[in-house]
Design a protein around this motif. Structure first.
Motif, PDB file in Angstrom:
ATOM      1  N   ASP A 162       0.844  -1.192   0.000  1.00 35.35           N
ATOM      2  CA  ASP A 162       0.000   0.000   0.000  1.00 35.35           C
ATOM      3  C   ASP A 162       0.880   1.242   0.000  1.00 35.35           C
ATOM      4  O   ASP A 162       1.900   1.306   0.682  1.00 35.35           O
ATOM      5  CB  ASP A 162      -0.915   0.017   1.233  1.00 35.35           C
ATOM      6  N   GLN A 163       0.480   2.230  -0.790  1.00 34.92           N
ATOM      7  CA  GLN A 163       1.253   3.474  -0.868  1.00 34.92           C
ATOM      8  C   GLN A 163       0.331   4.631  -1.208  1.00 34.92           C
ATOM      9  O   GLN A 163      -0.570   4.506  -2.053  1.00 34.92           O
ATOM     10  CB  GLN A 163       2.352   3.360  -1.934  1.00 34.92           C
ATOM     11  N   LEU A 164       0.570   5.757  -0.575  1.00 33.65           N
ATOM     12  CA  LEU A 164      -0.154   6.992  -0.873  1.00 33.65           C
ATOM     13  C   LEU A 164       0.858   8.106  -1.051  1.00 33.65           C
ATOM     14  O   LEU A 164       1.724   8.320  -0.205  1.00 33.65           O
ATOM     15  CB  LEU A 164      -1.120   7.351   0.265  1.00 33.65           C
ATOM     16  N   LYS A 165       0.752   8.816  -2.182  1.00 35.33           N
ATOM     17  CA  LYS A 165       1.603   9.966  -2.445  1.00 35.33           C
ATOM     18  C   LYS A 165       0.740  11.206  -2.656  1.00 35.33           C
ATOM     19  O   LYS A 165      -0.262  11.155  -3.368  1.00 35.33           O
ATOM     20  CB  LYS A 165       2.480   9.734  -3.675  1.00 35.33           C
ATOM     21  N   VAL A 166       1.168  12.297  -2.058  1.00 34.72           N
ATOM     22  CA  VAL A 166       0.455  13.570  -2.169  1.00 34.72           C
ATOM     23  C   VAL A 166       1.447  14.629  -2.638  1.00 34.72           C
ATOM     24  O   VAL A 166       2.575  14.713  -2.124  1.00 34.72           O
ATOM     25  CB  VAL A 166      -0.156  13.982  -0.816  1.00 34.72           C
ATOM     26  N   THR A 167       1.053  15.432  -3.617  1.00 38.14           N
ATOM     27  CA  THR A 167       1.907  16.487  -4.154  1.00 38.14           C
ATOM     28  C   THR A 167       1.129  17.789  -4.234  1.00 38.14           C
ATOM     29  O   THR A 167       0.004  17.811  -4.745  1.00 38.14           O
ATOM     30  CB  THR A 167       2.421  16.117  -5.552  1.00 38.14           C
ATOM     31  N   LEU A 168       1.722  18.860  -3.725  1.00 44.65           N
ATOM     32  CA  LEU A 168       1.141  20.198  -3.799  1.00 44.65           C
ATOM     33  C   LEU A 168       2.222  21.150  -4.286  1.00 44.65           C
ATOM     34  O   LEU A 168       3.359  21.117  -3.787  1.00 44.65           O
ATOM     35  CB  LEU A 168       0.629  20.654  -2.434  1.00 44.65           C
ATOM     36  N   GLY A 169       1.885  22.004  -5.265  1.00 38.59           N
ATOM     37  CA  GLY A 169       2.873  22.916  -5.812  1.00 38.59           C
ATOM     38  C   GLY A 169       2.303  24.288  -6.101  1.00 38.59           C
ATOM     39  O   GLY A 169       1.107  24.429  -6.421  1.00 38.59           O
TER      40      GLY A 169
ATOM     41  N   GLN B 279       8.601  11.277   5.757  1.00 36.70           N
ATOM     42  CA  GLN B 279       7.497  11.201   4.792  1.00 36.70           C
ATOM     43  C   GLN B 279       7.410  12.418   3.873  1.00 36.70           C
ATOM     44  O   GLN B 279       6.937  12.303   2.740  1.00 36.70           O
ATOM     45  CB  GLN B 279       6.139  11.049   5.529  1.00 36.70           C
ATOM     46  N   TRP B 280       7.846  13.565   4.320  1.00 35.39           N
ATOM     47  CA  TRP B 280       7.615  14.807   3.579  1.00 35.39           C
ATOM     48  C   TRP B 280       8.937  15.425   3.117  1.00 35.39           C
ATOM     49  O   TRP B 280       9.930  15.410   3.847  1.00 35.39           O
ATOM     50  CB  TRP B 280       6.883  15.832   4.447  1.00 35.39           C
TER      51      TRP B 280
ATOM     52  N   GLU C 184      -1.723  16.704  -6.691  1.00 36.20           N
ATOM     53  CA  GLU C 184      -1.754  15.335  -7.193  1.00 36.20           C
ATOM     54  C   GLU C 184      -1.928  14.369  -6.027  1.00 36.20           C
ATOM     55  O   GLU C 184      -1.297  14.526  -4.978  1.00 36.20           O
ATOM     56  CB  GLU C 184      -0.467  15.028  -7.947  1.00 36.20           C
ATOM     57  N   ILE C 185      -2.788  13.378  -6.224  1.00 40.42           N
ATOM     58  CA  ILE C 185      -2.962  12.290  -5.263  1.00 40.42           C
ATOM     59  C   ILE C 185      -2.765  10.988  -6.016  1.00 40.42           C
ATOM     60  O   ILE C 185      -3.387  10.754  -7.054  1.00 40.42           O
ATOM     61  CB  ILE C 185      -4.358  12.330  -4.610  1.00 40.42           C
ATOM     62  N   ASP C 186      -1.906  10.125  -5.493  1.00 37.11           N
ATOM     63  CA  ASP C 186      -1.561   8.861  -6.143  1.00 37.11           C
ATOM     64  C   ASP C 186      -1.650   7.763  -5.083  1.00 37.11           C
ATOM     65  O   ASP C 186      -0.852   7.725  -4.145  1.00 37.11           O
ATOM     66  CB  ASP C 186      -0.148   8.958  -6.719  1.00 37.11           C
ATOM     67  N   ALA C 187      -2.639   6.879  -5.220  1.00 39.52           N
ATOM     68  CA  ALA C 187      -2.865   5.833  -4.224  1.00 39.52           C
ATOM     69  C   ALA C 187      -2.794   4.463  -4.875  1.00 39.52           C
ATOM     70  O   ALA C 187      -3.376   4.226  -5.934  1.00 39.52           O
ATOM     71  CB  ALA C 187      -4.225   6.021  -3.558  1.00 39.52           C
ATOM     72  N   SER C 188      -2.046   3.552  -4.239  1.00 33.07           N
ATOM     73  CA  SER C 188      -1.921   2.178  -4.727  1.00 33.07           C
ATOM     74  C   SER C 188      -2.091   1.227  -3.561  1.00 33.07           C
ATOM     75  O   SER C 188      -1.632   1.511  -2.450  1.00 33.07           O
ATOM     76  CB  SER C 188      -0.548   1.964  -5.377  1.00 33.07           C
ATOM     77  N   GLY C 189      -2.773   0.090  -3.819  1.00 30.53           N
ATOM     78  CA  GLY C 189      -2.959  -0.854  -2.728  1.00 30.53           C
ATOM     79  C   GLY C 189      -3.528  -2.174  -3.187  1.00 30.53           C
ATOM     80  O   GLY C 189      -3.944  -2.344  -4.331  1.00 30.53           O
TER      81      GLY C 189
ATOM     82  N   LEU D 210       5.632  20.525  -2.468  1.00 29.28           N
ATOM     83  CA  LEU D 210       5.621  19.710  -1.259  1.00 29.28           C
ATOM     84  C   LEU D 210       5.144  18.311  -1.626  1.00 29.28           C
ATOM     85  O   LEU D 210       4.076  18.148  -2.228  1.00 29.28           O
ATOM     86  CB  LEU D 210       4.692  20.332  -0.212  1.00 29.28           C
ATOM     87  N   ARG D 211       5.947  17.286  -1.277  1.00 29.72           N
ATOM     88  CA  ARG D 211       5.582  15.900  -1.590  1.00 29.72           C
ATOM     89  C   ARG D 211       5.596  15.062  -0.321  1.00 29.72           C
ATOM     90  O   ARG D 211       6.506  15.161   0.500  1.00 29.72           O
ATOM     91  CB  ARG D 211       6.555  15.289  -2.602  1.00 29.72           C
ATOM     92  N   GLY D 212       4.581  14.202  -0.202  1.00 30.79           N
ATOM     93  CA  GLY D 212       4.504  13.288   0.924  1.00 30.79           C
ATOM     94  C   GLY D 212       4.284  11.867   0.441  1.00 30.79           C
ATOM     95  O   GLY D 212       3.526  11.634  -0.501  1.00 30.79           O
ATOM     96  N   THR D 213       4.942  10.905   1.069  1.00 26.67           N
ATOM     97  CA  THR D 213       4.804   9.487   0.722  1.00 26.67           C
ATOM     98  C   THR D 213       4.503   8.708   1.994  1.00 26.67           C
ATOM     99  O   THR D 213       5.235   8.814   2.992  1.00 26.67           O
ATOM    100  CB  THR D 213       6.092   8.945   0.087  1.00 26.67           C
ATOM    101  N   PHE D 214       3.435   7.908   1.942  1.00 29.81           N
ATOM    102  CA  PHE D 214       2.990   7.170   3.125  1.00 29.81           C
ATOM    103  C   PHE D 214       2.734   5.705   2.771  1.00 29.81           C
ATOM    104  O   PHE D 214       2.428   5.381   1.636  1.00 29.81           O
ATOM    105  CB  PHE D 214       1.697   7.781   3.673  1.00 29.81           C
TER     106      PHE D 214
END
Length: 814
Positions: free
Chosen positions: A255-262, A772-773, A272-277, A810-814
């Motif tokens: 499972d992975q969640l990525k969030v991007t704000l620019g 994460q960020w 951008e929101i990128d979710a995989s699971g 700003l990028r976050g990976t969870f």
């Protein structure tokens, strides 16, 4: 105490081949003799290949393999024999537990946990690797190969490079590729347009004509691969510039969640929101979804953009040997205002307008909706052979009202420009299907590979464009254009043209044989058999009159065979020399030879030669290439002075004659990957000359003779490890455009407009806020260099390069 290895430190490969039936027993899989074909390479890569070529799982910690190499291994072995041969001299041990092998540096090592990674997580994926290269690519043969196994120049833009350089669409990605240039309409390599694009290595998508404009969002893709040179074997008809392959993001095993704000210059905001699971507990069904949104202004007057986009993909392991992938995406590109196409003085001099100048009106717009659906099926047989089916359907619709100026500017009176406007509605549909079978076989005591397949491409386009009756009457002051608001009702458009249905269809079969006469020598031979059809229906009307048939063209090209060949010789475990030959084949259905109404010219034909040396450095963490290329092409259409000519090539223009030989020669030098610990780099230099032998003149003047591109990122050591610094650079020599256009008096005059050489510098700095960020600052065109990214004519199509700008992400990976 035994060394304890966490799940995150494991590298696990699950191979699903060599099983003709589902549920073959582990004991049989381990004791059976299997075909193994592994080139000399880093031990970690060799073990991954061995796992793919057997049914067994091989578990190991990456750090115990660091710096170790494996020999070539080809032939029939049991799994134990093959694994022992690869580990010989490495100091490593293994033990067998059921259908899996556990590698250790000593008997005491223990694996605490195991994560099973399915077929979806292939070794070629660049996401989360932090690398500017990949060890494996499929652009050249439908099978996964290392760069050294491909006898042509191949480049890749990875997920990490895209994030470091803030690359968000396919145009930006291609401009980052060594040797690639852009003239505002087409991408060029080695002086020729690139007319084919693959999606996940499938049948070619037609670029250039047919109203298809490549504007894919990079949020959906893991990487961009480009093979320079003729690509007729797998790309079908087209120019010898090269072929592009976009590799889609796929679901991950974890499972992975990525969030991007620019946020950036000119009110550019992106998210951008990128979710995989996993959708099932055993991970056999996985999904991934991506949503991106951008709203931005521009340094150009009367211009802004809104781009929402959505992507979804589902993978299912139908069995231990079969993978099904289905997905789709939808995106909008809504542009307010018209793009700038600045004119020049009638003597060819630059008007010297500001970079924000846009000689159009704010009521212009162009809106594009794009849909895409795709499906892929992959099955691995017991004997190691793999069958693949790849299908994609795209549908693009555009609604546009444009506004522009016509003419050039008198340097004394400043007159000569007039307003113009038009509207268009278009749709482009493309279907691509590819099916192939690949695998290894034994012959004369050695193991070889074979690929055979067929593909089908169908393009159907339909568009209507109309022009205002008031066009070319109202004057324009280029230095103070002011407002122009003509009536734009249906009755105000005096001439319309309807192109449709308009498109092409090609079907082809291809085969590629890779022989290994010795451990060091590989011989590649292949051919493609193609059939090509083209059709075009054109109707026109004036004002409120009925539509009248203008043209109904049907064109078929006889079956064509396109050969391909290459040699690769391994100098050692790192370096190889190579040479290749590829034929060129491009039909010309829309250019006619006299007398009127004419018949289509014969296809363009030619040949492309390339030779060079390739290296896999630092245990495969980097790739290097030096190549020499020579392209010869004959039969390009040029105007026949014996007859009057049409100004529109879309109308089946007459009359033309076949051009003499065109030659493109040059050198490509490229490095990509990890130069040292924490230091990623891709750099490429291209020297290219093109000549039209029939006129003894430059053939592609928009192709600079010298082109250098660099992108790099370095993670600082020690106490500064949270900081990464880098940037990119573009340096190119002069380019120019020549031709004829109407001057201020209405007469045709020759022009030759130059853009001198220039250098563009970009900078990047990233700070890891938490595990994460992270925060990244990109500053482009640091020196605020003023230049023309695109040089056009007296009448327009001269476009400034983007001024200095910045983006904070700003990028976050969870």
């Amino acid at each position: 105490m035994p060394a304890r290895l966490t799940v995150g430190s494991l590298a696990l490969s699950v191979a699903l081949a060599l099983a003709s039936g589902l549920g073959a027993s582990p004991v049989h899989a381990q004791s059976a003799t299997v075909q193994v074909d592994i080139a000399p390479q880093p031990l970690s890569e060799a073990l991954l290949q061995l796992a793919e070529q057997t049914r067994l799982q091989i578990l190991f910690a990456p750090d115990i393999l660091a710096g170790k190499a494996a020999p070539a291994l080809r032939g029939s072995f049991t799994a134990d024999q093959a694994l022992a041969a690869l580990l010989k001299g490495s100091g490593l041990q293994y033990r067998r537990e059921g259908d899996r092998y556990l590698l250790t540096a000593g008997a005491a090592d223990v694996l605490d946990a195991v994560t099973v990674i399915g077929m979806a997580e292939r070794r070629s994926m660049t996401e989360n690797t932090g690398s500017y290269t990949t060890r494996i690519t499929s652009i050249a043969s439908k099978t996964e190969q290392s760069f050294r196994e491909i006898p042509q120049s191949v480049s890749v833009v990875t997920r990490q490079q895209m994030e470091d350089q803030n690359i968000t669409d396919v145009r930006q990605a291609l401009l980052a590729v060594p040797g690639i240039t852009y003239n505002g309409v087409d991408f060029f390599s080695r002086g020729f347009a690139i007319t084919s694009m693959q999606l996940d290595g499938g049948a070619p998508l037609a670029l250039g004509s047919y109203n298809y404009d490549p504007q894919q969002q990079m949020a959906f893709y893991d990487r961009v691969e480009v093979m320079r040179g003729a690509s007729g074997l797998l790309g079908g008809v087209g120019d010898p510039g090269g072929i592009i392959n976009l590799v889609r993001k796929k679901p991950l095993a974890q499972d992975q969640l990525k969030v991007t704000l620019g946020a950036g210059s000119w009110d550019d905001y992106r998210s951008e929101i990128d979710a995989s699971g996993r959708l099932t507990e055993n991970g056999k069904v996985r999904a991934r979804g991506v949503f991106s949104y951008q709203k931005s202004g521009s340094y150009i007057d009367h211009r802004s953009t809104e781009r929402p986009a959505l992507y979804g993909v589902l993978e299912a392991d139908l069995g231990p040997d079969t993978l099904l992938t289905v997905g789709g995406n939808y995106s909008q590109i809504n542009n307010d205002g018209a793009p700038p196409t600045l004119p020049r003085y009638s003597n060819g001099a630059d008007l010297g307008l500001s970079r924000s100048a846009n000689l159009s009106q704010p009521w212009a717009y162009d809106d594009t909706d794009r849909w895409e659906v795709f499906g892929q099926l992959e099955h691995r047989f017991r004997n190691g052979w793999i069958a693949k089916l790849n299908a994609t359907h795209t549908d693009q619709k555009t609604d546009r009202i444009w506004n522009y100026t016509s003419g050039s500017v008198d340097p004394i009176t400043y007159k000569g420009l007039t307003w113009g406007a038009g509207r268009a509605n278009s749709e482009n549909k493309q279907d691509m299907v590819d099916a192939n079978l690949s695998g290894a076989f034994d012959l004369l005591g050695r193991t070889h590979e074979f690929v055979v397949g067929a593909d089908w491409q169908r393009v159907r386009s339909d568009w209507v464009n109309s022009n205002l009756a008031i066009n070319y009457k109202d004057p324009v002051d280029p230095f103070n254009p002011g407002a122009w608001n003509p009536s734009r009702t249906d009755a105000d458009y005096n001439y319309s043209a309807h192109y449709g249905p308009w498109g092409q269809e090609q079907v082809g079969g291809y085969a590629l044989l890779r022989l290994h006469p010795t451990d060091r020598l590989s011989v590649v031979a292949g051919a493609r058999v193609s059939r090509y059809e083209f059709s075009q229906l054109i109707r026109t009307k004036r004002g409120a009159a009925d539509w009248q048939l203008f043209q109904d063209a049907q064109f078929k090209e006889s079956t064509e065979i396109t050969p391909y060949g290459g040699l690769i010789y391994d100098l050692n475990n790192q370096w190889s020399v190579y040479g290749s030959y590829s034929a060129i084949y491009k039909p010309q259905p829309l250019v006619m030879q006299g007398p009127p109404p004419g018949s289509s010219l014969p296809p363009i034909k030619g040949k492309s030669f390339e030779a060079g040396i390739k290296g896999e450095l630092f245990d495969g963490a980097a790739n290097a290439t030096l190549s020499l290329f020579n392209v010869e092409r004959t039969g390009t259409a040029v105007l026949d002075p014996t007859y009057d000519s049409s100004s529109s090539a879309y109308d089946g223009a007459c009359c033309y004659t076949a051009q003499g030989k065109v030659v493109s020669r040059g050198v490509d030098v490229e490095f990509s990957g990890e130069l040292a610990t924490g230091w990623q780099m891709t750099a490429g230099y291209t020297f290219n000359t093109t000549k039209d032998k029939s006129t003894d003149s430059v053939y592609s003047s928009v192709t600079p003779k010298h082109l250098f591109k660099l992108a790099t990122a370095y993670r600082l050591p020690g106490d500064w490890t949270k900081w990464t610094v880098g940037g990119s650079m573009l340096i190119q020599s002069a380019s120019y455009v020549s031709g004829t256009a109407r001057d201020a008096s209405g007469a045709f005059a020759p022009f030759d407009f130059n853009q001198g050489g220039y250098a563009i510098l970009n900078a990047m700095v990233r700070y890891q806020l938490t595990p994460q960020w992270n925060m990244t600052l990109n500053v482009n065109n640091l020196t605020d260099r003023v230049y023309y990214q695109q040089v056009g004519t007296l009448n327009g199509n001269n476009v400034y390069g983007t001024p200095r700008n910045a983006m904070l992400t700003l990028r976050g990976t969870f």
